[in-house]
Design a protein around this motif. Sequence first.
Motif, mmCIF file in Angstrom:
data_model
loop_
_atom_site.group_PDB
_atom_site.id
_atom_site.type_symbol
_atom_site.label_atom_id
_atom_site.label_comp_id
_atom_site.label_asym_id
_atom_site.label_seq_id
_atom_site.Cartn_x
_atom_site.Cartn_y
_atom_site.Cartn_z
ATOM 1 N N HIS A 143 3.744 -5.585 -7.055
ATOM 2 C CA HIS A 143 3.767 -6.930 -7.630
ATOM 3 C C HIS A 143 2.434 -7.656 -7.442
ATOM 4 O O HIS A 143 2.039 -8.459 -8.266
ATOM 5 C CB HIS A 143 4.855 -7.767 -6.983
ATOM 6 C CG HIS A 143 6.240 -7.354 -7.335
ATOM 7 N ND1 HIS A 143 6.628 -6.050 -7.538
ATOM 8 C CD2 HIS A 143 7.353 -8.071 -7.521
ATOM 9 C CE1 HIS A 143 7.897 -5.987 -7.817
ATOM 10 N NE2 HIS A 143 8.371 -7.200 -7.818
ATOM 11 N N TYR A 144 1.773 -7.388 -6.322
ATOM 12 C CA TYR A 144 0.586 -8.159 -5.961
ATOM 13 C C TYR A 144 -0.683 -7.324 -5.848
ATOM 14 O O TYR A 144 -1.697 -7.676 -6.402
ATOM 15 C CB TYR A 144 0.827 -8.902 -4.647
ATOM 16 C CG TYR A 144 2.022 -9.801 -4.689
ATOM 17 C CD1 TYR A 144 1.997 -11.000 -5.401
ATOM 18 C CD2 TYR A 144 3.197 -9.462 -4.033
ATOM 19 C CE1 TYR A 144 3.106 -11.829 -5.458
ATOM 20 C CE2 TYR A 144 4.309 -10.290 -4.079
ATOM 21 C CZ TYR A 144 4.256 -11.469 -4.791
ATOM 22 O OH TYR A 144 5.348 -12.277 -4.835
ATOM 23 N N GLY A 145 -0.660 -6.248 -5.067
ATOM 24 C CA GLY A 145 -1.859 -5.450 -4.876
ATOM 25 C C GLY A 145 -1.705 -4.458 -3.750
ATOM 26 O O GLY A 145 -0.714 -4.465 -3.027
ATOM 27 N N TYR A 146 -2.717 -3.624 -3.584
ATOM 28 C CA TYR A 146 -2.667 -2.553 -2.601
ATOM 29 C C TYR A 146 -2.551 -3.108 -1.175
ATOM 30 O O TYR A 146 -1.668 -2.748 -0.423
ATOM 31 C CB TYR A 146 -3.928 -1.692 -2.722
ATOM 32 C CG TYR A 146 -4.038 -0.615 -1.673
ATOM 33 C CD1 TYR A 146 -3.315 0.561 -1.795
ATOM 34 C CD2 TYR A 146 -4.859 -0.778 -0.559
ATOM 35 C CE1 TYR A 146 -3.407 1.562 -0.827
ATOM 36 C CE2 TYR A 146 -4.951 0.209 0.402
ATOM 37 C CZ TYR A 146 -4.217 1.370 0.266
ATOM 38 O OH TYR A 146 -4.309 2.343 1.232
ATOM 39 N N TYR A 147 -3.474 -3.983 -0.797
ATOM 40 C CA TYR A 147 -3.496 -4.543 0.554
ATOM 41 C C TYR A 147 -3.288 -6.042 0.446
ATOM 42 O O TYR A 147 -3.962 -6.719 -0.321
ATOM 43 C CB TYR A 147 -4.847 -4.245 1.217
ATOM 44 C CG TYR A 147 -4.917 -4.716 2.643
ATOM 45 C CD1 TYR A 147 -4.338 -3.975 3.659
ATOM 46 C CD2 TYR A 147 -5.555 -5.895 2.967
ATOM 47 C CE1 TYR A 147 -4.399 -4.399 4.981
ATOM 48 C CE2 TYR A 147 -5.627 -6.330 4.281
ATOM 49 C CZ TYR A 147 -5.049 -5.581 5.281
ATOM 50 O OH TYR A 147 -5.098 -6.004 6.584
ATOM 51 N N LEU A 148 -2.361 -6.551 1.215
ATOM 52 C CA LEU A 148 -2.046 -7.972 1.164
ATOM 53 C C LEU A 148 -2.160 -8.602 2.546
ATOM 54 O O LEU A 148 -1.781 -7.996 3.541
ATOM 55 C CB LEU A 148 -0.612 -8.185 0.669
ATOM 56 C CG LEU A 148 -0.321 -7.701 -0.734
ATOM 57 C CD1 LEU A 148 1.163 -7.811 -1.022
ATOM 58 C CD2 LEU A 148 -1.124 -8.496 -1.740
ATOM 59 N N LEU A 149 -2.676 -9.811 2.566
ATOM 60 C CA LEU A 149 -2.679 -10.618 3.771
ATOM 61 C C LEU A 149 -1.753 -11.800 3.545
ATOM 62 O O LEU A 149 -1.909 -12.532 2.561
ATOM 63 C CB LEU A 149 -4.078 -11.155 4.067
ATOM 64 C CG LEU A 149 -5.109 -10.196 4.610
ATOM 65 C CD1 LEU A 149 -6.472 -10.885 4.701
ATOM 66 C CD2 LEU A 149 -4.688 -9.681 5.972
ATOM 67 N N MET A 157 0.828 -1.218 0.000
ATOM 68 C CA MET A 157 0.000 0.000 0.000
ATOM 69 C C MET A 157 0.853 1.256 0.000
ATOM 70 O O MET A 157 0.376 2.330 -0.342
ATOM 71 C CB MET A 157 -0.981 0.007 1.171
ATOM 72 C CG MET A 157 -0.343 0.110 2.527
ATOM 73 S SD MET A 157 -1.547 0.158 3.893
ATOM 74 C CE MET A 157 -2.358 -1.389 3.742
ATOM 75 N N TYR A 158 2.111 1.107 0.375
ATOM 76 C CA TYR A 158 3.018 2.254 0.398
ATOM 77 C C TYR A 158 3.879 2.347 -0.861
ATOM 78 O O TYR A 158 4.769 3.166 -0.942
ATOM 79 C CB TYR A 158 3.916 2.179 1.637
ATOM 80 C CG TYR A 158 3.124 2.079 2.912
ATOM 81 C CD1 TYR A 158 2.298 3.125 3.315
ATOM 82 C CD2 TYR A 158 3.166 0.938 3.691
ATOM 83 C CE1 TYR A 158 1.550 3.035 4.484
ATOM 84 C CE2 TYR A 158 2.431 0.847 4.860
ATOM 85 C CZ TYR A 158 1.622 1.890 5.252
ATOM 86 O OH TYR A 158 0.889 1.798 6.408
ATOM 87 N N ALA A 187 2.158 1.412 -10.009
ATOM 88 C CA ALA A 187 2.909 0.861 -11.142
ATOM 89 C C ALA A 187 4.037 -0.074 -10.708
ATOM 90 O O ALA A 187 4.494 -0.903 -11.489
ATOM 91 C CB ALA A 187 3.487 1.993 -11.981
ATOM 92 N N LYS A 188 4.466 0.020 -9.457
ATOM 93 C CA LYS A 188 5.578 -0.804 -8.969
ATOM 94 C C LYS A 188 5.135 -1.978 -8.099
ATOM 95 O O LYS A 188 5.965 -2.763 -7.658
ATOM 96 C CB LYS A 188 6.562 0.064 -8.178
ATOM 97 C CG LYS A 188 7.265 1.082 -9.038
ATOM 98 C CD LYS A 188 8.287 1.851 -8.234
ATOM 99 C CE LYS A 188 9.021 2.831 -9.124
ATOM 100 N NZ LYS A 188 10.074 3.537 -8.395
#
Length: 124
Positions: A41-47, A33-34, A38-39
């Motif tokens: 790899h996976y997504g905004y919020y990850l668990l 999220m930080y 464009a950079k």
Amino acid sequence: MPRRSRPPSPFDNLINGRRLTERLWGFAFRNEMYIPKAKRHYGYYLLPILHGDRLVGRAAPRFDRSRGVLLIEGLYLETDIKPTGALCRAVTGQLDDLAALIGATGIEYGDTVPGRWRPMLHRS
């Protein structure tokens, strides 16, 4: 007893101390999220996905409040993890629990999931 899966908080000290997590578990986790979109790899919020005693992957969830649906934009396993049916059931069971916790009426899975899991994933 079957192995259990849990999505620990990405802010948990187990996960948040990136260098320690990588050294102890061999799991490179970065909360994206930080990172500029464009950079990522996976997504905004990850668990992170904890299965038994191992961090095996990450999920990218997003709650669509207007529809009341938990969207799983991606499920990503570490390269050495086999996408077995038992692991799929354990992980999706925990995502079902997460959906219930946040009051989602259903779950939808995006296109980025382990290939063998696609037929096993339920749709709302």
